[in-house]
Design a protein around this motif. Structure first.
Motif, short mmCIF file in Angstrom:
data_model
loop_
_atom_site.label_atom_id
_atom_site.label_comp_id
_atom_site.label_asym_id
_atom_site.label_seq_id
_atom_site.Cartn_x
_atom_site.Cartn_y
_atom_site.Cartn_z
N THR A 1 0.83 -1.21 0.00
CA THR A 1 0.00 0.00 0.00
C THR A 1 0.87 1.26 0.00
OG1 THR A 1 -1.70 -1.19 1.24
CG2 THR A 1 -1.86 1.20 1.18
N TRP B 1 -0.77 -1.84 -6.15
CA TRP B 1 -1.97 -1.82 -5.33
C TRP B 1 -2.64 -3.19 -5.26
CZ3 TRP B 1 -4.45 0.61 -1.69
CH2 TRP B 1 -5.81 0.37 -1.49
N SER C 1 -1.87 -5.09 -2.23
CA SER C 1 -2.13 -4.43 -0.95
C SER C 1 -2.83 -5.38 0.02
CB SER C 1 -3.00 -3.20 -1.19
OG SER C 1 -3.30 -2.54 0.02
#
Length: 490
Positions: free
Chosen positions: A313, A346, A349
């Motif tokens: 993240t 991402w 994440s």
């Protein structure tokens, strides 16, 4: 034959003044208003005084610093006192406000003194009169020392990052703080961040500064090494938040000083991901001040320093800011590559693995950052419709996600404005007015001068280009009535 030297007109100040579009009376009113906010009630200027400044008269402090801040805000870039042809009573050495000693005791003392001054002076932005924004090498070179180990008799190795300077006389000494008390301090910091996201920096800034000062008092007491590390981490988190809130309400020099001090505390905590996050906040400030080269240097420093320790993240957030910097530099291919890196990273994440300070970076924020990168590319490329069309669906997705988020209200308002600017780029003034109008509704619940400033600038752009459109006229009327011109005390 003796005589006094005749003053020469101040061509530098005149140039900035003419480009600002202000009248002499407007500049005088802004100087007086800012001086009152700083607590400098002795300052009372008028049009004749402004005329004398343009003719070469040198005003006394804090007026040079005030005008530096006013012109910096007007033009969206750092305008030093010297570039205005003015002399400050005290000219700090290059990097003087950010080139600080990288050692634990000095860091604690500096944070304690700075936060105490902020609390005691009590007036919005008063510290800004004695600070100067640093940029370029004066900022970047001191920050690079974040990566340099602090070897010395008090240093102890930290496997996750830099060395920690142990507090004085702590060997074998039990901490006076219980685990419950430490957890309470950490949870309080999380609560402050949630308040900031929901209410903006203007409502709770002084509460955060007060808490920061209290924690530095604890660090000046004997603590075990383990407790000292946690206290340094809390200190870094609070100082970073104080800096971010100061930035949000427009106190740029104060914000930078808190962020620099936060980075020092993060180094003492041995927390490189937190340090990278702090550098990302400094990078955002440089983008705001139209210094994308500096922003990129800070992001690359953050990426290098946390490459093996930051969560996916955090890495995605850093890539998205890298894209913003490249966009503002007009580096199209590098911007696209950084956007793809942010999106790809991402996908890995894992929110459960993330520290609390990165919780703001969710799917909505990812879309928001990438949309703003495309939007910024459009402006740099001369209002390019192609880049505006890239920004449009991504910004719409960000607004959609934020509309269901009761916590991140400031981000919601900022992205409503962002979508309005995209509609202006696409020559849709009615839609631009619609989304700016929605942003005003949210802004009234959020004490953020950053939000207010963006709404004003977007409205001004709409009026300039589409002043005859009924929706734009109604928007301008509502703005003048409902949105306060200047945020109140921070």
């Amino acid at each position: 034959m003796g005589g006094t030297q005749e003053k020469q007109p101040n061509a530098q100040l005149t140039s900035w003044f003419v480009r600002s579009g202000w009248s002499k009376g407007e500049l005088a009113r802004q100087v007086n208003r800012r001086a009152r906010q700083l607590g400098a009630h002795h300052v009372s200027t008028d049009t004749s005084r402004v005329r004398r400044w343009l003719d070469g008269e040198q005003p006394r402090e804090p007026i040079p610093r005030i005008m530096s801040e006013l012109f910096s805000e007007r033009f969206g870039c750092v305008v030093p006192v010297e570039d205005l042809g003015l002399r400050s009573a005290h000219q700090p050495a290059a990097g003087g406000d950010v080139d600080l000693p990288w050692a634990g005791p000095q860091t604690v003392q500096l944070i304690s003194e700075f936060s105490r001054s902020d609390l005691m002076l009590g007036r919005r932005g008063f510290l800004g009169a004695s600070l100067a924004l640093s940029a370029g090498p004066a900022l970047i070179e001191p920050m690079q020392r974040w990566l340099v180990p602090t070897n010395g008799p008090l240093g102890t190795a930290d496997q996750d990052g830099p060395l920690l300077s142990a507090p004085r006389d702590t060997a074998g000494r039990p901490s006076r703080l219980s685990e419950q008390e430490l957890q309470l301090l950490e949870s309080t910091t999380v609560m402050f961040r949630e308040w900031d996201n929901q209410c903006g920096g203007g409502l709770r800034r002084k509460a955060v500064v007060g808490q920061l000062h209290e924690v530095t008092d604890l660090l000046q007491e004997p603590q075990s090494e383990h407790v000292a590390r946690r206290l340094y981490r809390i200190t870094a988190d609070l100082a970073a938040l104080a800096g971010w809130m100061s930035y949000d309400v427009g106190l740029q020099p104060t914000a930078q000083k808190y962020l620099v001090l936060a980075l020092h505390a993060a180094k003492e905590a041995g927390d490189r991901p937190l340090g990278a996050f702090i550098l990302s906040s400094m990078s955002r400030q440089m983008i705001h001040l139209n210094r994308p080269d500096d922003a990129l240097e800070l992001i690359h420093l953050a990426q290098y320093g946390s490459r093996d320790t930051a969560t996916a993240t955090t890495q995605a957030m850093l890539h998205s800011l890298e894209a913003r910097a490249y966009a503002n530099m007009g580096q199209v291919n590098k911007c696209h590559r950084a956007v793809r890196m942010a999106e790809d990273t991402w996908t890995d994440s894992r929110p459960d693995e993330d520290p609390s300070w990165i919780s703001f970076f969710n799917e909505a924020e990812l879309n928001a950052e990438n949309a703003h990168s495309y939007r910024d590319l459009a402006y740099v490329a001369g209002r390019s419709p192609a880049y505006a069309s890239l920004a449009h669906p991504v910004m719409e997705r960000a607004v959609e996600l934020f509309s269901d988020d009761a916590v991140h209200q400031r981000a919601y308002a900022l992205n409503l404005v962002g979508l309005a600017t995209v509609h202006l780029l696409q020559e849709s003034p009615e839609q631009a007015a619609h989304f700016t109008d929605r942003a005003i509704t949210v802004a009234k619940r959020v004490r953020s001068e950053r939000v207010n400033t963006r709404i004003r600038k977007t409205t001004q752009s709409a009026v300039r280009d589409y002043g005859g459109v009924a929706e734009v006229v109604a928007l301008a009327d509502r703005l003048s009535v409902e949105l306060p011109e200047v945020a109140e005390s921070a």
